[in-house]
Design a protein around this motif. Sequence first.
Motif, mmCIF file in Angstrom:
data_model
loop_
_atom_site.group_PDB
_atom_site.id
_atom_site.type_symbol
_atom_site.label_atom_id
_atom_site.label_comp_id
_atom_site.label_asym_id
_atom_site.label_seq_id
_atom_site.Cartn_x
_atom_site.Cartn_y
_atom_site.Cartn_z
ATOM 1 N N ALA A 105 2.651 -8.841 -14.788
ATOM 2 C CA ALA A 105 2.799 -8.456 -13.376
ATOM 3 C C ALA A 105 3.475 -9.574 -12.585
ATOM 4 O O ALA A 105 4.369 -9.317 -11.766
ATOM 5 C CB ALA A 105 1.430 -8.122 -12.783
ATOM 6 N N VAL A 110 5.010 -8.027 -9.159
ATOM 7 C CA VAL A 110 4.234 -6.920 -8.584
ATOM 8 C C VAL A 110 2.736 -7.220 -8.727
ATOM 9 O O VAL A 110 2.322 -7.998 -9.587
ATOM 10 C CB VAL A 110 4.532 -5.554 -9.259
ATOM 11 N N GLU A 111 1.968 -6.570 -7.875
ATOM 12 C CA GLU A 111 0.527 -6.720 -7.972
ATOM 13 C C GLU A 111 0.005 -5.859 -9.115
ATOM 14 O O GLU A 111 0.690 -4.936 -9.557
ATOM 15 C CB GLU A 111 -0.111 -6.293 -6.645
ATOM 16 N N GLN A 112 -1.200 -6.179 -9.582
ATOM 17 C CA GLN A 112 -1.769 -5.411 -10.689
ATOM 18 C C GLN A 112 -2.991 -4.643 -10.222
ATOM 19 O O GLN A 112 -3.778 -5.132 -9.424
ATOM 20 C CB GLN A 112 -2.170 -6.362 -11.816
ATOM 21 N N VAL A 113 -3.141 -3.429 -10.747
ATOM 22 C CA VAL A 113 -4.377 -2.670 -10.542
ATOM 23 C C VAL A 113 -5.240 -2.911 -11.784
ATOM 24 O O VAL A 113 -4.840 -2.556 -12.892
ATOM 25 C CB VAL A 113 -4.078 -1.154 -10.392
ATOM 26 N N LEU B 96 -1.907 -11.674 -6.415
ATOM 27 C CA LEU B 96 -0.528 -12.175 -6.557
ATOM 28 C C LEU B 96 -0.182 -13.092 -5.388
ATOM 29 O O LEU B 96 0.399 -14.162 -5.578
ATOM 30 C CB LEU B 96 0.467 -11.009 -6.646
ATOM 31 N N GLN B 127 -7.155 -11.867 -12.310
ATOM 32 C CA GLN B 127 -5.690 -11.955 -12.300
ATOM 33 C C GLN B 127 -5.141 -13.308 -11.845
ATOM 34 O O GLN B 127 -4.097 -13.750 -12.342
ATOM 35 C CB GLN B 127 -5.109 -10.900 -11.329
#
Lengths: 312, 249
Positions: A105, A110-113, B96, B127
């Motif tokens: 990502a 891009v953002e991740q789900v 992000l 993340q």
Amino acid sequence: MSHVLIIAEHDGSQLNSATAKTINCAAGIDNTELHVLVLGSGCDAIAQQAAEIAGVAKVLVADRNENAVPLAAVLAPQIAEIAAAYDYVFGPSTTFGKDLMPAVAALLDVEQVSDIMEVTGPRSFKRPVYAGNAILNAEVAEGTKVVATVRTASYKAGPTGNSAHIEAISSTAALPSHTRYVELQSEAAERPDLQTAKLVISGGRGVGSKENFDIVYKLADKLGAGVGASRAAVDAGYVSNDMQVGQTGKIIAPDLYMAFGISGAIQHLTGIKDAGTIVAINNDPEAAIFEIADIGLVGDLFEIIPELEQKL
Amino acid sequence: MKTIMVCLKRVVDYNVRIRVKPDGSGVVTDGVKMSINPFDEIALEEALRIKERGEAEDVVVVSIGPADIQQQLRTGLAMGADRAVLIECNEDISSLTAAKVLLKCAEKEAPDLIVLGKQAIDDDCNQTGQMLATLWGRPQATFASKLELSGNVAKVTREVDAGLEVIEVDLPAVITTDLRLNEPRYVKLPDIMKAKKKQLESVAIADFGVELSSKVTAGNWETPASRAKGIMVNDVDALLAALKEKDLV
């Protein structure tokens, strides 16, 4: 028509069942074509297994020596390059996918789900937060690539019998050498895998010692069950880390889950919420595990387990 | 090594029973106890142990959030961090975006090691560390349960589904922590007093020039469906009868 790229997980010889579950999740998005990407070394047999899963239109194989071990730093640049042509990039929410997908990502900006548990629209997905104590509807803006991990306990593996086209693919992405694989220390897998077992027997702090866990194993073997544990049992050194069930361990969905001497911290309960039937055995009638158990029995596990084993 | 950067996130304390707001706009956080994300606390503990072994000179804790995160940064300083950077931000940002802001911070601090929790116990995203490592162009070693440093290399044992995986990474690198890496220390009162004198630098997030808006937005929040109420049985025979009725044994 949208295109979905699904990243296959495997151990070098076998496709992991998490892949089929991820495929099943992606199949819930309308009007899509599903492609599976196998990154490995000498991985023809794995590609073949992926090609047999229903719903798969094509299997891409990135076969190179560097892909023999699953290092995110090595795999992510290749995936990001291939993903350029796709609308969705999905991976399983296993330690493999959790490690890898955010790197993909980030490369795609891009953002991740994380942890999709339900597809509610082409760009909307339900996911658990706060250890499963709240469910969030994540919505991805139009025109943005959807990078996601799939909570595999929410999906079953679909049928096989397909024979999708298999295609070799090469990547020109530069691969780093700053990360090196040393080894995998794994307990001999003599019992069914926790994430696919239909029956799971679990022990907690109440089991009391590594030696005492033998009675849990004995019962499991009689039933052909997988064996899990609470964080407390792993922390105490009774069993190895790969047996931990819960928010930070494995999220599982067996038909039957039997918890012995597990108090039922919310972090543990989040790992078993999707089990068909939960049985709790604990000597503390106030234990939280009884709040979500379908069948509860208050008593001494050291008497109950042998009796169960004898009467089964 | 010179500097270790530790990222701390302020989250609802792990003991709080989470309730979704009736209008589905989020979870109730008013008047709720807030703490350092437990995984980040483990990250800080590891950094402090490295410093106490004489293998690092300086531990800086960084957090992004409203001015209130000062409390968690002060706790970090009381645990033993040398200084703190508070990146003030009053809106929700994605992992992000957090990674991009932390990257700017890393470029300024030039740490040899960045340590943070593998996930925050609020959004459970898992993340930020991976994204930060990727954007930084440096190695990631996630879910660490053992960290050994030797020269310019870190040998990291990672908790993975199949067992324990060992990798080696060149420094600088990003390490994300799992539960069994260590047990964080308790903060003592004199340390809290001492921490008040330590340096805490505040920066506005706007100063980093990172786009804050997100392409993935939170729609409705729901309370998960609860399981049907179960039954209690009195003995093994009744348990077996109940399981047989469900055709499970």
